[in-house]
Design a protein around this motif. Sequence first.
Motif, PDB file in Angstrom:
ATOM      1  N   ILE A  96       0.891  -1.226   0.009  1.00  0.00           N
ATOM      2  CA  ILE A  96       0.094  -0.041   0.090  1.00  0.00           C
ATOM      3  C   ILE A  96       1.001   1.239  -0.099  1.00  0.00           C
ATOM      4  O   ILE A  96       0.660   2.262  -0.594  1.00  0.00           O
ATOM      5  N   VAL A  97       1.838   1.269   0.761  1.00  0.00           N
ATOM      6  CA  VAL A  97       2.861   2.493   0.701  1.00  0.00           C
ATOM      7  C   VAL A  97       3.464   2.711  -0.582  1.00  0.00           C
ATOM      8  O   VAL A  97       3.461   3.798  -1.039  1.00  0.00           O
ATOM      9  N   ALA A  98       3.856   1.489  -1.154  1.00  0.00           N
ATOM     10  CA  ALA A  98       4.564   1.672  -2.316  1.00  0.00           C
ATOM     11  C   ALA A  98       3.602   2.266  -3.490  1.00  0.00           C
ATOM     12  O   ALA A  98       3.856   2.925  -4.300  1.00  0.00           O
ATOM     13  N   SER A  99       2.308   1.740  -3.296  1.00  0.00           N
ATOM     14  CA  SER A  99       1.559   2.176  -4.373  1.00  0.00           C
ATOM     15  C   SER A  99       1.138   3.593  -4.171  1.00  0.00           C
ATOM     16  O   SER A  99       0.927   4.267  -5.108  1.00  0.00           O
ATOM     17  N   LEU A 100       0.925   4.035  -2.736  1.00  0.00           N
ATOM     18  CA  LEU A 100       0.799   5.545  -2.645  1.00  0.00           C
ATOM     19  C   LEU A 100       1.716   6.490  -3.068  1.00  0.00           C
ATOM     20  O   LEU A 100       1.579   7.282  -3.574  1.00  0.00           O
ATOM     21  N   LEU A 101       2.925   5.971  -2.684  1.00  0.00           N
ATOM     22  CA  LEU A 101       4.210   6.723  -3.325  1.00  0.00           C
ATOM     23  C   LEU A 101       4.344   6.899  -4.889  1.00  0.00           C
ATOM     24  O   LEU A 101       4.429   7.911  -5.349  1.00  0.00           O
ATOM     25  N   MET A 102       3.894   5.684  -5.466  1.00  0.00           N
ATOM     26  CA  MET A 102       3.759   5.712  -7.021  1.00  0.00           C
ATOM     27  C   MET A 102       2.554   6.679  -7.555  1.00  0.00           C
ATOM     28  O   MET A 102       2.712   7.342  -8.449  1.00  0.00           O
ATOM     29  N   LEU A 103       1.576   6.667  -6.669  1.00  0.00           N
ATOM     30  CA  LEU A 103       0.283   7.357  -6.976  1.00  0.00           C
ATOM     31  C   LEU A 103       0.661   8.758  -7.096  1.00  0.00           C
ATOM     32  O   LEU A 103       0.229   9.495  -7.730  1.00  0.00           O
ATOM     33  N   ILE A 104       1.262   9.033  -5.761  1.00  0.00           N
ATOM     34  CA  ILE A 104       1.457  10.538  -5.540  1.00  0.00           C
ATOM     35  C   ILE A 104       2.696  11.062  -6.662  1.00  0.00           C
ATOM     36  O   ILE A 104       2.614  12.092  -7.345  1.00  0.00           O
ATOM     37  N   SER A 110       1.590  14.722 -13.427  1.00  0.00           N
ATOM     38  CA  SER A 110       0.499  15.078 -14.182  1.00  0.00           C
ATOM     39  C   SER A 110       0.146  16.453 -13.923  1.00  0.00           C
ATOM     40  O   SER A 110      -0.429  17.000 -14.848  1.00  0.00           O
ATOM     41  N   PHE A 111       0.186  16.981 -12.813  1.00  0.00           N
ATOM     42  CA  PHE A 111      -0.121  18.328 -12.612  1.00  0.00           C
ATOM     43  C   PHE A 111       0.872  19.217 -12.094  1.00  0.00           C
ATOM     44  O   PHE A 111       0.775  20.378 -11.699  1.00  0.00           O
ATOM     45  N   ARG A 112       2.145  18.851 -12.906  1.00  0.00           N
ATOM     46  CA  ARG A 112       3.385  19.702 -12.457  1.00  0.00           C
ATOM     47  C   ARG A 112       3.364  20.979 -13.349  1.00  0.00           C
ATOM     48  O   ARG A 112       3.743  22.021 -12.710  1.00  0.00           O
ATOM     49  N   ASP A 113       2.776  20.845 -14.445  1.00  0.00           N
ATOM     50  CA  ASP A 113       2.751  22.281 -15.047  1.00  0.00           C
ATOM     51  C   ASP A 113       1.454  23.079 -14.859  1.00  0.00           C
ATOM     52  O   ASP A 113       1.067  24.122 -15.188  1.00  0.00           O
ATOM     53  N   SER A 114       0.622  22.468 -13.812  1.00  0.00           N
ATOM     54  CA  SER A 114      -0.648  23.060 -13.589  1.00  0.00           C
ATOM     55  C   SER A 114      -0.661  24.064 -12.385  1.00  0.00           C
ATOM     56  O   SER A 114      -1.508  24.861 -12.011  1.00  0.00           O
TER      57      SER A 114
END
Lengths: 216, 360
Positions: A96-104, A110-114
């Motif tokens: 779960i932690v690895a998944s959350l890390l990857m999700l973030i 995706s939102f870097r330019d926003s």
Amino acid sequence: MIRIIFEGLMLGLSSGIYCVGSCLIFFMPYLLVEGKLKAYENLKKILSFMLGRLIAYIAFALIIGFIGSSYRSIFTPLENSFLTGFTARLSYICLIVASLLMLIYALSHSFRDSGFCPSFINRFSLTRIPFFLGLFTGLNPCPPFLVGVARLWTLNNIVGGVVLFIAFFLGTSVYMFPLAFFSYLNKNARIKQIGLMVALLSSLWFLFVGIIGLMH
Amino acid sequence: MLKKPLCISAVLFISLFIFLSILSFISAGHDRALFYAKLAWSLLVSYLGFCIYRNGSISKYRSILFILIAFFFFLEFKFFRFISFTKTTIPPYCHIAQAPTLLNFLYSQFLAITSGEWRVWGVLTLGFLWLLIIFTIGQGICSWVCFYGGIDEACSKIAKNPLIKLKIPRLWRDFPIAFLIFLLSVSFLQGLPVFCSWFCPFKMTEAFWDSDAVIRIVQAALFWSVLAGFVIILPILTKKRTFCSFICPFGALVSICGKVSPYKVTINKEKCIPCGKCQDACPVFAIENKSSDEYKISLFCNRCGKCIDVCPVDAINILSKQTGQQIDTRDIFIFLSLLVTGVISGSFVPRVFLQLIGLK
């Protein structure tokens, strides 16, 4: 001791493909997005990822080896099954932690330019990501790891447990180095976007798998 | 539209019919009723081919054939329990399931070789048959042969005009490739057909439902949202094949492997007046803006022929990659596609027809 080294190495070599498969789904999207065109430039990232795995293995072997060698003989079957369940739960928490890390990580890209919360996003785009991914995917509930855990539990020896997992790590690491060539695919932005989508999909999937695993 | 003279159309029709008839004769064995049914189906496929050549309209007649195949397929393999056919047939190997479990198949191939268990090869041989089709007609498989694609194509034909004009960024068109990579890894890792269990909207079996209630609810939610959203509602609203465009992992695999196919749909820059009609008509979002006044066919093109039909200046055609010649390349591609479609559909459509009229 030589027998333990041999066991760990053989386990790693024979099941390394599965190990790479478990880690690949987390690490490959990262390499697709962040990887450089020259293979040796990616080695640093791969080594950092592998260092994370090694630390996770050693820490895990120390804890389980210590419990196994100190208390296993006096544990009731019920307590034994509780510890086995605890090990499984720990690996699901790590998933779960690895998944959350990857999700973030995927969302931050995706939102870097926003302009959405830039300091938070930049913090997660650091090169430390591979290390933490390695740390948490190292304790993945994949079949080879669980076989290693079963053997560790019966060893009753802390040093033996650590040696077993180091040998297992070395056996599986052979399959990790070809990942350095993955970044040859990311010559254009389109492939990087695909890598981000894979990261997003796999993080959501394994988050779900982890939660369901914990529920049972 | 490039119409063919009657004599050429007739020659192509007869050739196709002869090929399919020979195959029908071989595959029907001693079953006379089945042979006649196969012959009738071959005649229909060949006749639709004749219409394509004679009228120059690819998409219209292809679409009729495509939807008919999907209708018979679902009647036999998905709704047999409701219609109570006396005897069910073995379904053609599910090609959509094959794509996301390709690594699992390769692994079982490896195990078969190392263990000497040659019988395991059966499934893989069918897999290679599909690959062979991909290498010949390329992405054409998705618009001519696929017996699932006809469902969302049929839904996309319901409304006369699109109720919603869907403009999607190129990023989302690449989603099936990401989805395929994800499925390949997860299916291999878990040793399970993850797509079939969780995402496939065409499964009408309980075999994939999990025994756990919570998991089953999530599976059902995904199943119904993909079925209702991407196979029925969105195609009706947008007149686009949204399942094929945004979900199908087989489509993604074909778009990558299909690059080796010798046939390619291309836009003649000199002839093109950038009116955008082809882009609006393309059912799978495969025509991209190269610049404000130039269009480009992407690797997702299914060779359905719709853009060729709607182009007012005949600037779009199917060319051979090797020669770049227009002469007959399109006709060869259509002939090959009809032949493959006739063979694949001929393995189940005639039988379903016989069952419907009570002869089987």
